[in-house]
Scaffold this active site. Sequence first.
Site, PDB file in Angstrom:
ATOM      1  N   HIS A   1       0.865  -1.174   0.000  1.00 36.03           N
ATOM      2  CA  HIS A   1       0.000   0.000   0.000  1.00 36.03           C
ATOM      3  C   HIS A   1       0.901   1.222   0.000  1.00 36.03           C
ATOM      4  O   HIS A   1       1.875   1.279   0.743  1.00 36.03           O
ATOM      5  CB  HIS A   1      -0.901  -0.025   1.238  1.00 36.03           C
ATOM      6  CG  HIS A   1      -2.042   0.931   1.156  1.00 36.03           C
ATOM      7  ND1 HIS A   1      -1.863   2.281   1.227  1.00 36.03           N
ATOM      8  CD2 HIS A   1      -3.373   0.734   1.001  1.00 36.03           C
ATOM      9  CE1 HIS A   1      -3.044   2.876   1.128  1.00 36.03           C
ATOM     10  NE2 HIS A   1      -3.981   1.957   0.981  1.00 36.03           N
TER      11      HIS A   1
ATOM     12  N   ARG B   1      -6.280   9.777  -1.502  1.00 33.41           N
ATOM     13  CA  ARG B   1      -5.842   9.955  -2.880  1.00 33.41           C
ATOM     14  C   ARG B   1      -7.054  10.054  -3.796  1.00 33.41           C
ATOM     15  O   ARG B   1      -7.061  10.830  -4.750  1.00 33.41           O
ATOM     16  CB  ARG B   1      -4.935   8.802  -3.304  1.00 33.41           C
ATOM     17  CG  ARG B   1      -3.526   8.941  -2.750  1.00 33.41           C
ATOM     18  CD  ARG B   1      -2.608   7.903  -3.355  1.00 33.41           C
ATOM     19  NE  ARG B   1      -3.004   6.554  -2.986  1.00 33.41           N
ATOM     20  CZ  ARG B   1      -3.230   5.566  -3.856  1.00 33.41           C
ATOM     21  NH1 ARG B   1      -3.089   5.784  -5.146  1.00 33.41           N
ATOM     22  NH2 ARG B   1      -3.579   4.381  -3.440  1.00 33.41           N
TER      23      ARG B   1
END
Lengths: 113, 439, 591
Positions: free
Chosen positions: C254, C275
């Site tokens: 990640h 994001r």
Amino acid sequence: MKQEDTINYRKPLQWGEFDPNRRRNMFVGMWAWMWQRITAVAIIVLLPLHIVLTYKPWLQFLLLLAVTFHATLGLRVILLDFDLVKVEYQKALIWGLTGLGLVVFALVWWLIR
Amino acid sequence: MSTGQENIRKVEMYRYDPTEGGDGHFDTFDLQIKDESNTTILDVLIRIQKEQDATLAFRYACRVNMCGSCGMVINGREGLACKTNVSEFATNERITIRPLNHFPVIKDLVVDMDPFFKNYEECLPFFEPKEIVEEPAIIRPDSPERQAIGLATECIACGCCVSSCTMANYHEGYAGPAPLNRAFTLLNDSRDGLFTERMDRVLQSCYNCRTEFNCTEVCPKEISSTRAIKFIQRMAMKEPFRKIEEEKAAAEIENVEPATVIGKAEPVISMSNNGCVGCTHNQPDVGRRDFLTKMTLGIGAATALMVGGVMASAFVGPSMRKKETLWVPAGKMDDLQVGKVTTLNLNYTETIGIYKQDNVKPVMVWCQSNDKNIVVYDSRCTHLGCAVRWDKTQNSFLCACHGGKFALDGSVIAGPPPRPLDHMEYKIDNGNLLIAMVS
Amino acid sequence: MLLYSKVNLIFNQGEPMTQEKFTTDILIIGMGAAGQLAALYAYDANPELNITIVTKALKGKGGCSRMVQGGLNVVLNEADSHEKHLMDTLKGGQYVNNQDLAKTLVEQATPTIKEMETRFGCFFDRNPDGTIHQKPFAGQSFDRTVHKGDLTGIEMISRTTEQVMKRNITVLEECRAVDLLLDSSGQEVTGALLLDIRQGRFIVAEASATLVATGGGPTQYRFHAPGPEKSVDGLGMLYRAGVVMRDMEMIQFHPTGLIIPGSVVAGSLLEEGLRGAGAYLYNGEGKRYMKNYAPDVAERATRDVVSRSAFLEMLAGRECEEGGVRIDASHLGSEFVLKNFPGMCNRCRQFGYDLSREPVPVSPTAHFVMGGADIDRDCHTSIERLFVAGEDAGGVHGGNRLGGNGICESTVYGRQAGKSLARYMEKNKRQPAETAKGMVEELIEKHTRPFDNNKGEDAFKLRAELQECNWIKVGVVRNGSDMEEAVREIATIRGAATDIGLTGGRPYNMLWNTYIDFMNMLDVSDMVVASALARNESRAAHYRSDFPEQNDDIGLFNSFMVRGDDGLPEISSKPVEFTYKTVEECRNYKK
């Protein structure tokens, strides 16, 4: 299958047991609760005393003080119970109401004295 | 990034070895910590386990405040080890770590959470759909129910609240903060079908809260169980009325259309095909609840009547009564000494309704001259009604209660009394002094 | 109810030890979303079944499902379609998914999520009009991630745990499975050997059908997002039991793991929604480097791309002073960030970062194992009576998992497994097969061996060595020679592991658990490195600096492996089956 206990669990620790830091870290809400109970007992003691020993200023002072605390803290619980004040303000209520109570107490005392 | 200084901390750890039993004790470890603001208590535990004592037992899982496994008592307050940073404590302070209260200790800091989940299950913490539907319910986020529930569903069942609660262990049948909080969220959920059953479970439990706010203070998810409990208490107040209304509605249906009753689904717990465990047993004692409700209402009404009656008679009664003047003989005029104050006791019988009461009331008579020129003072202090007496040495009337002082002519010399002493009416009949008692 | 007996076994130098044994219809190992949903659906299909869940942690508290932050991808909107979700998933996985599994995932996600709401009482965040809100996630053509704030897992797992409490399902807490039990042919699973952590005793659980749903959690890397108690147990167990595993080279990193020096919280995630919502990533020089790696989507590229980019930036020396890159959401407005990501803001605040106002240092962190047991859509494995669901299974995500597809897999396949288990129990006799003679004793001997060892090798130290080796040599960026070295290094560590000594009593011995975790990690490390060596190209999460290009001429295959007689993995490969979509369709798909 049941998870059986073949080893000894220690009996539950109680509030404050083995806890050297607990009492000095008590929360103000808890003090408020305890103080209301203490003043309740004080009233129970002082009220009959007041009937027997009439017109003793120190007794009247103590009784009125106990009643002030008991009433203001009780008022706080009522306000919270009925959601008249949001629970976030519980601490402000303790200081605010008790302070107000003491001011009223002082005024009353000064008046009747 | 915050800075913290290097420091050697003393860490006191509760230890309990199940193979040895006993009461447990504290072990002290010294730990050098580089950056205290970035070091959690969980880091401290892991490091002590790695570096100093591999037999130390504690419980943790997610390490990011999401699972609620690492609840413990740190310096006298409950908290998650992973959410408490070392820098929260003063640099010279020892760190004392101890397992949660009210749960059996398995080893060191590890407790058995079964009592927690037992209470949790007792409150029927599980959702039971009102009806089987396919689409998720349309519920606006600003609807009153969601506003009320808020983030209270975020509870991670860490047990901190139960540990901090002083009531949880002393009241048999008190479910404790977290279970009641969960019950609260479901009671407010319009999709849920177990309202009545859950209400029955929590009704008696919810009044054991003493409004100490300990649970609110320690909750790592910042949920206020106190708020939830108060909410249930307010809902509970409406309960008797809801019951009555439901009964009424049921009776109406029965009266109007008896046929529909047959087809009506039983309002029992298990509505879906899921065999619902934990719902079937422990049906609430309806008789007892009814009795309690009626008792409460009865006592309340009686108290209200009594208080109301007393207040009414005290405030309204006197003005409604016919004023009667009673002339009470006080003695011979000749017995009074000129220029002196004489205290006389009036003996008379007062009639209050059918009740007769013998009274003695002291009055003070000032005989100014021989020429039947007298003043009769009421002995009630004009401040708060205490008895006033004549003090020869000070040549004034004194009140014992708050130091009121009146001159011979009745005017206030000192103290709180707002006005001079009251005069009383009198008449002289055949050399006898008669004083008017207005009852 | 359950058969329950005590068997006296003689082992450990003649010292007798009582050992428990019970029989159940369905044994579920793991209590995350997959395990719980399997139990719930199996129970609802037939409440007569005896279902036992065993979990390493407290009920509902272990596993990664609870740690889910972002949410789950599901098609609920009319403007969206299963087709699109499938194509996103295949594109994200770089075409090596098992298309049948992926298709089941996207199609069954819709009813699964609806049932989570209507039957189990979850309440996901709503739009102002009262319908379920879906937020944007990276790598998706449509905003389809259902969530509850930014800590979705709490809502999901709390609700399903309560549903398990409601039903007559036995839960054994802090009772971990250490190995699967097999019959004498090795082709049927008869149950599992459990270690009751609290009591420190072994329990033999015999079951007509066993579901492994422990979840993965690649904590064999230095930086890891899952909590340290997650330790690829299921994968290790399955591998040792001889189940066919696939795609083990695919380990997801990640991109935004929080950097906290010296703390166990390091590596925990800042969720992808940041994001998705438009947060920027900056390197140490303060430049938005993602434009160089993914010009079109920049920060909203899939996780493999973003992680690799960050890692390459770090390798190139453009790291920030904390040793990673920085994520910055401040330009979104602090109010927006505080409102939409309160959990993330709190997590940062605890360590002195203000997510809403300043950049926060992050680093790629080991997050998810895409590989796992080879299953079909009903969760059957290559061995009889054994089912696998969730992260322990492989093939759904191909080479890279999309954010939000993970918990989606756990729930969908948990549900599939539950239904499948109920069907299986209907067709087959409710009677466990007989465990091979001596197997239990042998396993117990193996797992208690370190107690008799006084050579005193430190399990924590070896684990750290393994984590370091994996991170550097089999991590985000790999190459052939490093991995050859890693094979040897892992073998050395395994050799040293025989000298591990355990101290303390058996009840709640955490060191013992660390040892068992560590042995599982070793097995999985073997698989990962062997599988990674077999793929001589870069694809999705698997990036080799010696073969930096994706090569569809040689790369469209899946690696399958079983444990060989020498204890090392035996690898075979099969071309990818393009059952529903051709490779051209996948390649040409534009979001």
